[in-house]
Design a protein around this motif. Structure first.
Motif, PDB file in Angstrom:
ATOM      1  N   PHE A  84       0.834  -1.198   0.000  1.00  0.00           N
ATOM      2  CA  PHE A  84       0.000   0.000   0.000  1.00  0.00           C
ATOM      3  C   PHE A  84       0.873   1.254   0.000  1.00  0.00           C
ATOM      4  N   TYR A  85       1.916   1.238   0.824  1.00  0.00           N
ATOM      5  CA  TYR A  85       2.855   2.363   0.903  1.00  0.00           C
ATOM      6  C   TYR A  85       3.535   2.580  -0.447  1.00  0.00           C
ATOM      7  N   TYR A  88       1.192   4.143  -2.999  1.00  0.00           N
ATOM      8  CA  TYR A  88       0.946   5.538  -2.635  1.00  0.00           C
ATOM      9  C   TYR A  88       2.136   6.431  -2.989  1.00  0.00           C
ATOM     10  N   LYS A  89       3.364   5.990  -2.648  1.00  0.00           N
ATOM     11  CA  LYS A  89       4.550   6.804  -2.855  1.00  0.00           C
ATOM     12  C   LYS A  89       4.997   6.839  -4.315  1.00  0.00           C
ATOM     13  N   ASP A  92       1.367   7.928  -6.551  1.00  0.00           N
ATOM     14  CA  ASP A  92       0.504   9.008  -6.059  1.00  0.00           C
ATOM     15  C   ASP A  92      -0.971   8.614  -6.029  1.00  0.00           C
ATOM     16  N   GLU A  94      -3.947   7.858  -4.012  1.00  0.00           N
ATOM     17  CA  GLU A  94      -4.474   7.985  -2.659  1.00  0.00           C
ATOM     18  C   GLU A  94      -5.899   7.437  -2.619  1.00  0.00           C
ATOM     19  N   THR A 101      -4.125   6.327   7.462  1.00  0.00           N
ATOM     20  CA  THR A 101      -2.822   6.572   6.861  1.00  0.00           C
ATOM     21  C   THR A 101      -1.998   5.282   6.930  1.00  0.00           C
ATOM     22  N   ILE A 102      -0.871   5.270   6.231  1.00  0.00           N
ATOM     23  CA  ILE A 102      -0.019   4.089   6.247  1.00  0.00           C
ATOM     24  C   ILE A 102       0.462   3.773   7.665  1.00  0.00           C
TER      25      ILE A 102
END
Length: 302
Positions: A84-85, A88-89, A92, A94, A101-102
């Motif tokens: 998931f992180y 997201y990173k 982008d 979301e 949040t992570i």
């Protein structure tokens, strides 16, 4: 195989994942413009998952029997959260609200593991009861994550083919990880569970190959940006802050004279996110704005 519980399919995936990670490591080492550190960490987690989930439990393990399950479930939990992180990173994307949040997911996952797995095992001394008490609620949470992710990426009506492929493959990757606790509830079918989970890593790998092809198409522009670093002889501390791969993608779009709104539509991200990336790009290249950035690097391209 090898006198352990590992299935031949799991061992096969272990070999494939190891080959991919080793290849990516040497490629990243020889190509400073394509940093794959996060991808390498993700690949290593999948390798550890195949190792621990495939070979454990074993009879001659030094230590309490439950410790083997703590290791296998712990690796799987870390792998899922890091995926998931990573999405997201790197992309982008979301899809979680402000409360999920992570870091919060990591805390919730740890609390669930201790409260819904280790505590029931302590009370009942039963692996099966502990597995069900942990995996059933986690399955529901994972399916919620999958629904949220699908809802996020399916609302866009843009037709950028590269971004569409990336989002669909990201959805496939998240779906496979979300199904992990569901498959655990169904039963110990190692060939099925590890096939589904490793598809998640293969989907991310395809995205990275697609991204690499994008960089090849813009090889001249990227070379111009990195030539600027060399010509101006920045110190080593600055060079460690080179453009990320996402920033390179945004930079190439800026050089294509696209507006922030168009770039956001291309990559399925908010215009404010594009602006944030652009600010980082200008800072790292010692330019004041997009006009100076475009002028400098388009001139270098010629």
């Amino acid at each position: 195989m090898f006198g352990t519980s590992i299935h031949w399919t799991t061992f096969f995936y272990l070999l494939i994942d190891t080959f991919i990670v080793v290849f990516a490591f040497f490629h990243s080492k020889n190509n400073r413009q394509n940093n794959l550190n996060r991808y390498l960490i993700l690949g290593l987690l999948f390798i550890f998952y195949n190792l621990t989930g495939g070979f454990l439990p074993i009879k001659n393990f030094p230590g309490p029997f439950i410790l083997q399950y703590v290791i296998t479930y712990g690796v799987a939990l870390i792998m899922g959260i890091y995926l998931f992180y990573y999405i997201y990173k790197e992309y982008d994307i979301e899809f979680l609200n402000s409360h999920l949040t992570i870091s919060n997911i990591s805390i919730y996952g740890t609390l669930c593991f201790f409260g819904l797995y280790l505590f029931p095992y302590y009370l009942t001394n039963s692996i099966d009861i502990a597995r069900l008490s942990f995996t059933i609620p986690v399955s529901l949470i994972s399916l919620y994550f999958l629904y949220s992710f699908y809802k996020k990426i399916s609302t866009s009506e843009k037709n950028n083919q590269s971004a569409l492929r990336r989002n669909k493959l990201s959805l496939l990757s998240v779906a496979c990880i979300a199904l992990l606790p569901v498959l655990t509830v169904i039963g110990d079918y190692q060939w099925l569970t590890f096939t589904v989970v490793n598809i998640s890593f293969f989907a991310i790998t395809i995205i990275e190959v697609d991204r690499f092809l994008f960089f090849l198409e813009h090889k001249k522009e990227i070379a111009g940006v990195f030539k600027f670093y060399k010509v101006n002889k920045f110190d080593s501390k600055f060079l460690k802050k080179n453009l990320t791969r996402r920033e390179l993608e945004i930079a190439m779009s800026i050089l294509d004279s696209k507006s922030y709104k168009e770039i956001g539509e291309d990559f399925f991200i908010a215009e404010s996110t594009v602006s944030k990336h652009a600010s980082n790009i200008f800072k790292k290249t010692s330019t004041k704005n997009r006009i100076e950035f475009t002028t400098r690097f388009k001139l270098q391209e010629k």
